[in-house]
Design a protein around this motif. Structure first.
Motif, PDB file in Angstrom:
ATOM      1  N   PHE A   1       3.660  -3.284 -12.259  1.00 23.89           N
ATOM      2  CA  PHE A   1       4.475  -2.108 -11.970  1.00 23.89           C
ATOM      3  C   PHE A   1       5.568  -2.444 -10.959  1.00 23.89           C
ATOM      4  CE2 PHE A   1       5.089   1.731  -9.267  1.00 23.89           C
ATOM      5  CZ  PHE A   1       5.744   2.516 -10.210  1.00 23.89           C
ATOM      6  N   LEU A   2       5.225  -3.197  -9.910  1.00 21.78           N
ATOM      7  CA  LEU A   2       6.222  -3.561  -8.910  1.00 21.78           C
ATOM      8  C   LEU A   2       7.281  -4.491  -9.498  1.00 21.78           C
ATOM      9  CD1 LEU A   2       4.013  -4.052  -5.720  1.00 21.78           C
ATOM     10  CD2 LEU A   2       5.593  -2.177  -6.221  1.00 21.78           C
ATOM     11  N   ARG A   3       6.877  -5.379 -10.386  1.00 18.12           N
ATOM     12  CA  ARG A   3       7.871  -6.239 -11.045  1.00 18.12           C
ATOM     13  C   ARG A   3       8.787  -5.406 -11.939  1.00 18.12           C
ATOM     14  NH1 ARG A   3       7.563 -12.023 -13.121  1.00 18.12           N
ATOM     15  NH2 ARG A   3       9.698 -11.700 -12.432  1.00 18.12           N
ATOM     16  N   TRP A   4       8.236  -4.375 -12.570  1.00 24.11           N
ATOM     17  CA  TRP A   4       9.099  -3.462 -13.323  1.00 24.11           C
ATOM     18  C   TRP A   4      10.125  -2.826 -12.387  1.00 24.11           C
ATOM     19  CZ3 TRP A   4       9.627   1.810 -12.347  1.00 24.11           C
ATOM     20  CH2 TRP A   4      10.512   2.472 -13.197  1.00 24.11           C
ATOM     21  N   GLY A   5       9.668  -2.335 -11.247  1.00 22.93           N
ATOM     22  CA  GLY A   5      10.572  -1.700 -10.298  1.00 22.93           C
ATOM     23  C   GLY A   5      11.653  -2.643  -9.809  1.00 22.93           C
ATOM     24  N   GLN A   6      11.290  -3.913  -9.637  1.00 23.47           N
ATOM     25  CA  GLN A   6      12.255  -4.905  -9.155  1.00 23.47           C
ATOM     26  C   GLN A   6      13.419  -5.069 -10.140  1.00 23.47           C
ATOM     27  OE1 GLN A   6      10.593  -8.827  -8.512  1.00 23.47           O
ATOM     28  NE2 GLN A   6      12.015  -9.243  -6.846  1.00 23.47           N
ATOM     29  N   GLN A   7      13.121  -4.992 -11.440  1.00 22.38           N
ATOM     30  CA  GLN A   7      14.205  -5.146 -12.417  1.00 22.38           C
ATOM     31  C   GLN A   7      14.855  -3.813 -12.780  1.00 22.38           C
ATOM     32  OE1 GLN A   7      14.254  -4.209 -15.909  1.00 22.38           O
ATOM     33  NE2 GLN A   7      12.296  -3.138 -15.787  1.00 22.38           N
ATOM     34  N   ALA A   8      14.148  -2.697 -12.561  1.00 19.17           N
ATOM     35  CA  ALA A   8      14.686  -1.399 -12.978  1.00 19.17           C
ATOM     36  C   ALA A   8      15.613  -0.779 -11.944  1.00 19.17           C
ATOM     37  CB  ALA A   8      13.537  -0.433 -13.277  1.00 19.17           C
TER      38      ALA A   8
ATOM     39  N   PRO B   1       2.333  11.087 -11.153  1.00 16.34           N
ATOM     40  CA  PRO B   1       1.875  12.160 -10.256  1.00 16.34           C
ATOM     41  C   PRO B   1       2.458  13.509 -10.651  1.00 16.34           C
ATOM     42  CG  PRO B   1       3.599  10.872  -9.210  1.00 16.34           C
ATOM     43  CD  PRO B   1       3.294  10.185 -10.513  1.00 16.34           C
ATOM     44  N   PRO B   2       1.785  14.590 -10.264  1.00 18.35           N
ATOM     45  CA  PRO B   2       2.207  15.925 -10.710  1.00 18.35           C
ATOM     46  C   PRO B   2       3.205  16.608  -9.780  1.00 18.35           C
ATOM     47  CG  PRO B   2       0.105  16.080  -9.599  1.00 18.35           C
ATOM     48  CD  PRO B   2       0.486  14.629  -9.577  1.00 18.35           C
ATOM     49  N   PHE B   3       3.795  15.866  -8.827  1.00 16.58           N
ATOM     50  CA  PHE B   3       4.606  16.508  -7.801  1.00 16.58           C
ATOM     51  C   PHE B   3       5.795  17.289  -8.352  1.00 16.58           C
ATOM     52  CE2 PHE B   3       3.015  12.611  -5.470  1.00 16.58           C
ATOM     53  CZ  PHE B   3       1.963  13.284  -4.871  1.00 16.58           C
ATOM     54  N   PHE B   4       6.354  16.833  -9.479  1.00 15.72           N
ATOM     55  CA  PHE B   4       7.560  17.477 -10.000  1.00 15.72           C
ATOM     56  C   PHE B   4       7.285  18.376 -11.213  1.00 15.72           C
ATOM     57  CE2 PHE B   4       8.906  13.444  -8.040  1.00 15.72           C
ATOM     58  CZ  PHE B   4       9.707  13.954  -7.031  1.00 15.72           C
TER      59      PHE B   4
ATOM     60  N   PHE C   1       0.838  -1.198   0.000  1.00 17.00           N
ATOM     61  CA  PHE C   1       0.000   0.000   0.000  1.00 17.00           C
ATOM     62  C   PHE C   1       0.873   1.249   0.000  1.00 17.00           C
ATOM     63  CE2 PHE C   1      -4.509  -1.101   1.697  1.00 17.00           C
ATOM     64  CZ  PHE C   1      -4.713  -1.908   0.595  1.00 17.00           C
ATOM     65  N   THR C   2       1.885   1.265   0.853  1.00 16.43           N
ATOM     66  CA  THR C   2       2.787   2.412   0.905  1.00 16.43           C
ATOM     67  C   THR C   2       3.934   2.261  -0.081  1.00 16.43           C
ATOM     68  OG1 THR C   2       3.870   1.311   2.761  1.00 16.43           O
ATOM     69  CG2 THR C   2       2.288   3.032   3.290  1.00 16.43           C
ATOM     70  N   GLY C   3       4.251   1.037  -0.445  1.00 14.95           N
ATOM     71  CA  GLY C   3       5.366   0.795  -1.347  1.00 14.95           C
ATOM     72  C   GLY C   3       5.083   1.197  -2.778  1.00 14.95           C
ATOM     73  N   VAL C   4       3.856   0.929  -3.249  1.00 12.61           N
ATOM     74  CA  VAL C   4       3.521   1.294  -4.634  1.00 12.61           C
ATOM     75  C   VAL C   4       3.706   2.791  -4.871  1.00 12.61           C
ATOM     76  CG1 VAL C   4       1.637   1.492  -6.301  1.00 12.61           C
ATOM     77  CG2 VAL C   4       2.072  -0.689  -5.183  1.00 12.61           C
ATOM     78  N   PRO C   5       3.129   3.666  -4.026  1.00 14.80           N
ATOM     79  CA  PRO C   5       3.386   5.089  -4.270  1.00 14.80           C
ATOM     80  C   PRO C   5       4.849   5.459  -4.103  1.00 14.80           C
ATOM     81  CG  PRO C   5       2.139   4.790  -2.228  1.00 14.80           C
ATOM     82  CD  PRO C   5       2.134   3.483  -2.941  1.00 14.80           C
ATOM     83  N   GLY C   6       5.590   4.720  -3.266  1.00 20.14           N
ATOM     84  CA  GLY C   6       7.011   4.972  -3.141  1.00 20.14           C
ATOM     85  C   GLY C   6       7.746   4.690  -4.439  1.00 20.14           C
ATOM     86  N   VAL C   7       7.404   3.565  -5.067  1.00 21.11           N
ATOM     87  CA  VAL C   7       8.033   3.233  -6.349  1.00 21.11           C
ATOM     88  C   VAL C   7       7.526   4.177  -7.443  1.00 21.11           C
ATOM     89  CG1 VAL C   7       8.445   1.393  -8.031  1.00 21.11           C
ATOM     90  CG2 VAL C   7       8.279   0.834  -5.608  1.00 21.11           C
ATOM     91  N   VAL C   8       6.253   4.591  -7.357  1.00 25.98           N
ATOM     92  CA  VAL C   8       5.741   5.598  -8.297  1.00 25.98           C
ATOM     93  C   VAL C   8       6.564   6.881  -8.186  1.00 25.98           C
ATOM     94  CG1 VAL C   8       3.799   7.150  -8.758  1.00 25.98           C
ATOM     95  CG2 VAL C   8       3.389   4.704  -8.485  1.00 25.98           C
ATOM     96  N   ASP C   9       6.878   7.285  -6.956  1.00 26.59           N
ATOM     97  CA  ASP C   9       7.673   8.498  -6.776  1.00 26.59           C
ATOM     98  C   ASP C   9       9.076   8.330  -7.355  1.00 26.59           C
ATOM     99  OD1 ASP C   9       5.581   9.771  -5.564  1.00 26.59           O
ATOM    100  OD2 ASP C   9       6.289   9.468  -3.518  1.00 26.59           O
TER     101      ASP C   9
ATOM    102  N   GLN D   1      14.346   1.722 -18.343  1.00 25.23           N
ATOM    103  CA  GLN D   1      14.850   2.386 -17.146  1.00 25.23           C
ATOM    104  C   GLN D   1      13.889   3.465 -16.655  1.00 25.23           C
ATOM    105  OE1 GLN D   1      17.851   1.841 -15.214  1.00 25.23           O
ATOM    106  NE2 GLN D   1      17.492  -0.080 -16.317  1.00 25.23           N
ATOM    107  N   VAL D   2      13.140   4.077 -17.592  1.00 29.31           N
ATOM    108  CA  VAL D   2      12.123   5.075 -17.247  1.00 29.31           C
ATOM    109  C   VAL D   2      10.764   4.455 -17.541  1.00 29.31           C
ATOM    110  CG1 VAL D   2      11.206   7.372 -17.732  1.00 29.31           C
ATOM    111  CG2 VAL D   2      13.680   6.981 -17.772  1.00 29.31           C
ATOM    112  N   TYR D   3       9.874   4.536 -16.573  1.00 28.43           N
ATOM    113  CA  TYR D   3       8.591   3.836 -16.700  1.00 28.43           C
ATOM    114  C   TYR D   3       7.735   4.430 -17.804  1.00 28.43           C
ATOM    115  CZ  TYR D   3       4.321   1.418 -15.359  1.00 28.43           C
ATOM    116  OH  TYR D   3       3.195   0.625 -15.369  1.00 28.43           O
TER     117      TYR D   3
END
Length: 916
Positions: A159-166, A667-670, A91-99, A653-655
Motif C-alpha cells: 500500500f505504501l509503495r502504491w502511495g509513493q507512485q500515486a 474507512p467510513p469517515f467520508f 504507524f501514523t503514516g499508513v492511516p495518513g495515506v489511507v485517508d 490513481q484511486v486505490y
C-alpha cells in the motif's frame, strides 16, 4: 496584511556563487520594532508569517504580535503556521495515506478529479515502527526479524509503495533503514531550506511537523519542528496552516560541563524532571547559555528528543558552530553548510556567546551537577538516581508510588507540573514469591525485580555516538572480567540508523556487544514502542504463575504502563551503558553504585566503576565516526532491498480496496459527506462510555502493542482466519479501522472507574447493567442511536500523537470528552475528528460531582460556539439534575471551522474541490 502595507523585506544573499532570495527579519524589524532579544524560535515563526503574508491568512497584526511578545513574554494571538515539510513514520503514516486514498475516492464520488488530492508540501515517510524483536541474542537475529517483518507487513508495504507512485511530493524510506527521527537528523534535515519559485531561489528556515511526538529531536539541529496528530499533519501537507497561539517560550540556561562518567542520558533525564516540575505543557523551550559551546550536537538532539516527556511543544537549540560541524560530519555538502551559516547570521538566528533573549520564564542547570540516573517505573519524568534504585524498588514493592507515599487524598493526582502518579491506571507492585525456572538446560530463580528485558533501542540514545560507544566499551570491559548476561534477560540492539553499525564495527566493540547477547535485531524503534516481542515461554509462565513484578531497562523515551510488554510492570529508562550493566546484574533491586554486578573468573566482586569506560576512551572511540559512513549508508536511502523492490503495486490513481485485507480497509469517515457541512446539533441524553482518571495516555486510549486473542480486535482477526501468532500489533494495523475501533480503550492497564477492581478495556452497559468490552458496549449504544461521552481527569491524552486515539473515539460514537485538562496534540486531534473537548470548570471534577457512570449527559450551546467559549452540561441521575458551565477547548477560529465541517479532513476536502 497585503504586501503593499509593508516595506519590501525581500533581500538577496550571495553564497558560494549562488544568489538566494529571502525575507529579511532585520528589514521587518525596521518597520515593526526591535527583535534583537526575541527568542530564536519566535524569530522563525516571524519569518514564516512574513513569507506567507497575504490579505487573508496573515495580517500585519500577526507580525506585530510576535514583536510585541517581548513586552510580557506572552500573547493571546492566534497565527497560522506553515511548515516547510512533513515527516511521518509508518504507524501514523499508513492511516495518513489511507485517508488520502479515501479522500481521492470521496472526490471521485463527488464527480471531481481525484488526482487533485496530493501533498502540497514535501512528505517523507520512514518505515521504522514495524520490526519486532522476535529473534534475539544470535548472529542471524537481524536477518530473521527483517524477513518476518516483510512477511507480516506485506499488505501495508504494498500500500505504501502504491502511495509513493500515486502521490506527488511523497517519498518513502523502506524498512530496515533507520528510525525516522535519526534519519531526519542525519540526512533529511537541512537547517535552512531552499526552493525554486517564480525563477528565484528562496532560502528560509527548515521547519516541519511530524506524525510522531519525538519529531522534536530535529530541534537539536536548529530546525523548528514538533509532533502533531496525523490528522493535523495531513492538513498541513495539503496546504492548510497549522493553527496555533503564539506560545510562551521558556529559556533553559546551561552552564558548566558534565562530570566524568556522566552521560547525555543522565542529562536528559535531569532536564526532563526539571521542566516537568516547572510546568511547560504547550510551551516552547529554548536552550541557551555558554554551556552549549561544549555540548555536542548528538547530546542536544537527545535532549530535544525528550520534549514530549517534559511536556513542551519543542526543545530548541539555536544554530552555531557545533551545528555546522555536525552537518559536515554527516555528509551534507559544502554549499548547504555555507548557506546555513550565512543565512542564520543574516537573520539573527545564530547563537552568539552571552545571548540573553527575553523569555516567559527561565531555568538554569549547571551541567556539573548532573548525576547518574534512570527514570521509572512508568513515567519518563520520574527520575531516580542510580544510587537510589534499590530503595526505590523496595518502596514500590511496599506499595509506595514512585518511591513516595503520598497522602491518600493526593494519591493519583497529576497536573501539568508533575505531581503524583495516576490512579486511573494504577499498577500494583506487591511482593510475590520467586519462581524456579528451567530454560535451555539451566535452572535459576526468577525474583521480583528481575530484568527480563534489556534493550538498547530508540532514536533518543542510539543517535548519540558517545553513549553507544560507551555501551560497547563497557561490554568489552565486562567480558575482560569474565562477566556474562544473566540467562533470564532478553537482550537486543536496535540502532536508529545503519551508520551506528558502521561505527560500532570501526570501534571494534560490535563483537563485544554480540558476546553479551546485544546482537543487532533491526533498525527501528522496537522495544521503545512496545515491539519487544515475546519473552521466552518459561519466563512468561514464571511471571504469570508468581504474579511477579519484574523489570525492563531500555534506552528509550517512553515507559508507560503496558507499553513495553504486558507482563512487565516496571520499566526503567537508562543510558545504553547502564542497559548493558543491568543485563549483567540481572535485577534492579541493587545499588549499582555500591553493589557488585557479579564476580570475575576468580570469584572476586566486580563493580560498575571497575568496567565503566573513561571519558578519554569514549572520546577516542567516537573519533572513529567518519563522514564516509554517513555518505555510504544514505547514498541509496530510498531504494530498499530486493524484497521491497519486488513488491507488486497497482498503478491506479484511486486505490483498489481489497475487502479481504486485514491491514488496509476503506474507512467510513467520508460516508454520506455532501458538499456542504451539516448543521451542528446539541448532545441529548448521552451515556458515559468510560469514566477515567488522571494521566490517561494515548497508549491507554489506542494501544500500539500486542492484540489479545479474547479482545474484540482479536476476535475480529480470528473470524477472518488470522491466527494469534500472526496478529502483529495494533500499531501495524492502523490502516484497518475495524481493528482500530475495536482496540480503542483496549489497553490492558486502563482502569474504568465505572467498574470496581477491573483493569482493562471494559465498561458497564448502563441500560442492561452488563459488564462488557468498551467496543461491544459502544456498538449496542449505536444500535439505539444513543450518543456517548467520555469523562476523564487531568492531562487526558498524554503521550504519543496517535491519530487513532481520536479516530477510534469518533467511530465508537463519542460526541464529546469532558476532562480536567488535555495534552495539546490529543485535544487538537479530537477536534480534527469532530469530537468536542470540554473542560470542567475550576473546582469541579468527576469526583466532586459524584459521577458513577450511570448518569446521562446533555450538552447545549454547540451550535453557537465561539473559540474558548462555554457550553451548558446537564448531568442527570436518579438523584436529580446538576448543571455546570464547561469550557469548550476549541481554542481558535480555525479549530472551530474544522469542527463545523465535522473534522479537519472534511474541511480540507471541501476546500480543495471548491465546495463550502
Amino acid at each position: 496584511m497585503s504586501r503593499d502595507e509593508m516595506p519590501d523585506t525581500q533581500q538577496t544573499l550571495a553564497v558560494g556563487g549562488s544568489t538566494y532570495h529571502y525575507y529579511s527579519l532585520p528589514q521587518a524589524a525596521a518597520a515593526l520594532g526591535n527583535i534583537d532579544r526575541l527568542p530564536k524560535t519566535l524569530k522563525i515563526l516571524l519569518e514564516n508569517q512574513l513569507r506567507f503574508a497575504d490579505d487573508e491568512s496573515v495580517a500585519r497584526e500577526d507580525l506585530q504580535a510576535l514583536v510585541d511578545w517581548q513586552q510580557g513574554g506572552r500573547s493571546s494571538r492566534e497565527i497560522g503556521y506553515r511548515p516547510a515539510r512533513v515527516l511521518m513514520q509508518d504507524f501514523t503514516g499508513v492511516p495518513g495515506v489511507v485517508d488520502l486514498a479515501s479522500m481521492r475516492a470521496a472526490v471521485q464520488k463527488l464527480g471531481e478529479d481525484p488526482s487533485r488530492i496530493n501533498p502540497l508540501s514535501p512528505v517523507d515517510l520512514v518505515i521504522d515502527h514495524s520490526v519486532m524483536v522476535d529473534k534475539f541474542g544470535n548472529p542471524t537475529a537481524f536477518k530473521d526479524n527483517v524477513a518476518i517483518e516483510m512477511e507480516r507487513n506485506r499488505e501495508r508495504y504494498e500500500f505504501l509503495r502504491w502511495g509513493q507512485q500515486a502521490f506527488d511530493n511523497f517519498r518513502v524510506v523502506p524498512p530496515g533503514t533507520g528510525i525516522c527521527h535519526q534519519v531526519n537528523l542525519e540526512y533529511l534535515g537541512r537547517t535552512v531550506w531552499s526552493k525554486e519559485e517564480d525563477g528565484k531561489t528562496f532560502a528560509y528556515p527548515d521547519t516541519l511537523v511530524g506524525t510522531d511526538s519525538h519529531t522534536t529531536m530535529i530541534n537539536g539541529l536548529g530546525v523548528l519542528g514538533w509532533g502533531v496528530g496525523g490528522i493535523e499533519a495531513e492538513a498541513a501537507m495539503l496546504g492548510q496552516p497549522v493553527s496555533m497561539l503564539i506560545p510562551e517560550v521558556v529559556g533553559f540556561k546551561l552552564t558548566g560541563k558534565l562530570k566524568e562518567g556522566i552521560t547525555a542520558t543522565d542529562l536528559v533525564l535531569t532536564v526532563t524532571q526539571m521542566l516537568r516540575s516547572r510546568g511547560v505543557v504547550g510551551k516552547f523551550v529554548e536552550f541557551y547559555g555558554d554551556g552549549l559551546a561544549d555540548l555536542p550536537l548528538a547530546d542536544r538532539a537527545t535532549i530535544a528528543n525528550m520534549a514530549p516527556e517534559y511536556g513542551a511543544t519543542c526543545g530548541f537549540f539555536p544554530v552555531d558552530d557545533e551545528t555546522l560541524a555536525y552537518l559536515r560530519l554527516t555528509g551534507r555538502d559544502d554549499a548547504q553548510i555555507a548557506l546555513v551559516e550565512a543565512y542564520s547570521k543574516a537573520q539573527g538566528l545564530w547563537r552568539e556567546p552571552g545571548d540573553e533573549p527575553i523569555f516567559s520564564d527561565t531555568l538554569h542547570l549547571d551541567l556539573g551537577d548532573v548525576e547518574a540516573s534512570l527514570a521509572g517505573p512508568k513515567r519518563p519524568q520520574d527520575r531516580v538516581a542510580l544510587k537510589d534504585m534499590k530503595t526505590t524498588f523496595e518502596k514500590l514493592m511496599a506499595g509506595e508510588e514512585n518511591g513516595k507515599a503520598p497522602p491518600s487524598e493526593e494519591r493519583g493526582r497529576l497536573n501539568s507540573e508533575g505531581g503524583q502518579t495516576a490512579v486511573g491506571v494504577h499498577e500494583s507492585y506487591e511482593h510475590h514469591d520467586s519462581q524456579d525456572v528451567e530454560m535451555d538446560g539451566e535452572r535459576f530463580m526468577l525474583n521480583p525485580g528481575a530484568v527480563v528485558i534489556a534493550a538498547i533501542t530508540s532514536c533518543t540514545n542510539t543517535s548519540n555516538p558517545s553513549v553507544m560507544m560507551a555501551a560497547g566499551l563497557l561490554a568489552r570491559n565486562a567480558l575482560a572480567k569474565g562477566l556474562k548476561t544473566k540467562p533470564w534477560v532478553k537482550t537486543s540492539l536496535a540502532p536508529g540508523s545503519k551508520v551506528v553499525t558502521e561505527y560500532l564495527e570501526a570501534g571494534g566493540v560490535n563483537e563485544d556487544l554480540d558476546a553479551l547477547g546485544f546482537n543487532l535485531v533491526g533498525y527501528g524503534c522496537t522495544t521503545c514502542i512496545g515491539n519487544s516481542g515475546p519473552l521466552p515461554p518459561p519466563i512468561e509462565k514464571a511471571i504469570e504463575d508468581g504474579d511477579l513484578t519484574v523489570a525492563s531497562v531500555l534506552s528509550g523515551n517512553r515507559n508507560f504502563e503496558g507499553r513495553i510488554h504486558p507482563l512487565v510492570k516496571t520499566n526503567w529508562l537508562a543510558s545504553p551503558p547502564l542497559v548493558v550493566a543491568y543485563a549483567l546484574a540481572g535485577n534492579v533491586r541493587l545499588d549499582l553504585s555500591r553493589d557488585p554486578l557479579g564476580e570475575d573468573r576468580d570469584g572476586n566482586p566486580v563493580y560498575l566503576h571497575d568496567i565503566w569506560p573513561s571519558q578519554a576512551d569514549i572520546a577516542s572511540a567516537v573519533e572513529k565516526v567518519k563522514t564516509e559512513m554517513f555518505r555510504k549508508e544514505y547514498a541509496e536511502v530510498f531504494e530498499g532491498d530486493e524484497t521491497w523492490k519486488a513488491l507488486q503495486v497497482p498503478q491506479s490513481q484511486v486505490y483498489e480496496w481489497s475487502p479481504s485485507s486485514t491491514y488496509i480497509q476503506h474507512p467510513p469517515f467520508f460516508e454520506g459527506m455532501g458538499r456542504d457541512p451539516d448543521p451542528i446539533e446539541d448532545v441529548r441524553d448521552a451515556h458515559i462510555l468510560a469514566l477515567l482518571g488522571d494521566s490517561v495516555t494515548t497508549d491507554h486510549i489506542s494501544p500500539a502493542g500486542s492484540i489479545k486473542p479474547d479482545s474484540p480486535a482479536g476476535r475480529y482477526l480470528q473470524e477472518r482466519g488470522i491466527k494469534p501468532v500472526d496478529f502483529n500489533s495494533y500499531g501495524s494495523r492502523r490502516g484497518n479501522h475495524e481493528v482500530m475501533m475495536r482496540g480503542t480503550f483496549a489497553n490492558v492497564r486502563i482502569r474504568n472507574e465505572m467498574l470496581d477492581g477491573v483493569v482493562g478495556g471494559e465498561t458497564r452497559h448502563v441500560p442492561s447493567g452488563e459488564q462488557m468490552a468498551i467496543y461491544d458496549a459502544a456498538m449496542k449504544y449505536q444500535e439505539k442511536g444513543t450518543p456517548l461521552v467520555v469523562i476523564a481527569g487531568k492531562e487526558y491524552g498524554t503521550g504519543s500523537s496517535r491519530d487513532w486515539a481520536a479516530k477510534g473515539t469518533r467511530l465508537l460514537g463519542v460526541r464529546a470528552v469532558l476532562a480536567e485538562s488535555y495534552e495539546r496534540i490529543h485535544r487538537s486531534n479530537l477536534i480534527g475528528m469532530g469530537v468536542v473537548p470540554l473542560q470542567f470548570p475550576e473546582g469541579e471534577d468527576r469526583k466532586s460531582l459524584g459521577l458513577t457512570g450511570d448518569e446521562t449527559i446533555s450538552i447545549e450551546g454547540l451550535a453557537d460556539l465561539t473559540p474558548g467559549g462555554k457550553v451548558t452540561v446537564t448531568i442527570k441521575s436518579d438523584k436529580g439534575e446538576k448543571r455546570i458551565e464547561a469550557l469548550c477547548r476549541i481554542d481558535t477560529a480555525n479549530e472551530l471551522e474544522y469542527y463545523r465541517h465535522g473534522g479537519i479532513l472534511h474541511y480540507v476536502l471541501r476546500r480543495m474541490i471548491g465546495a463550502a
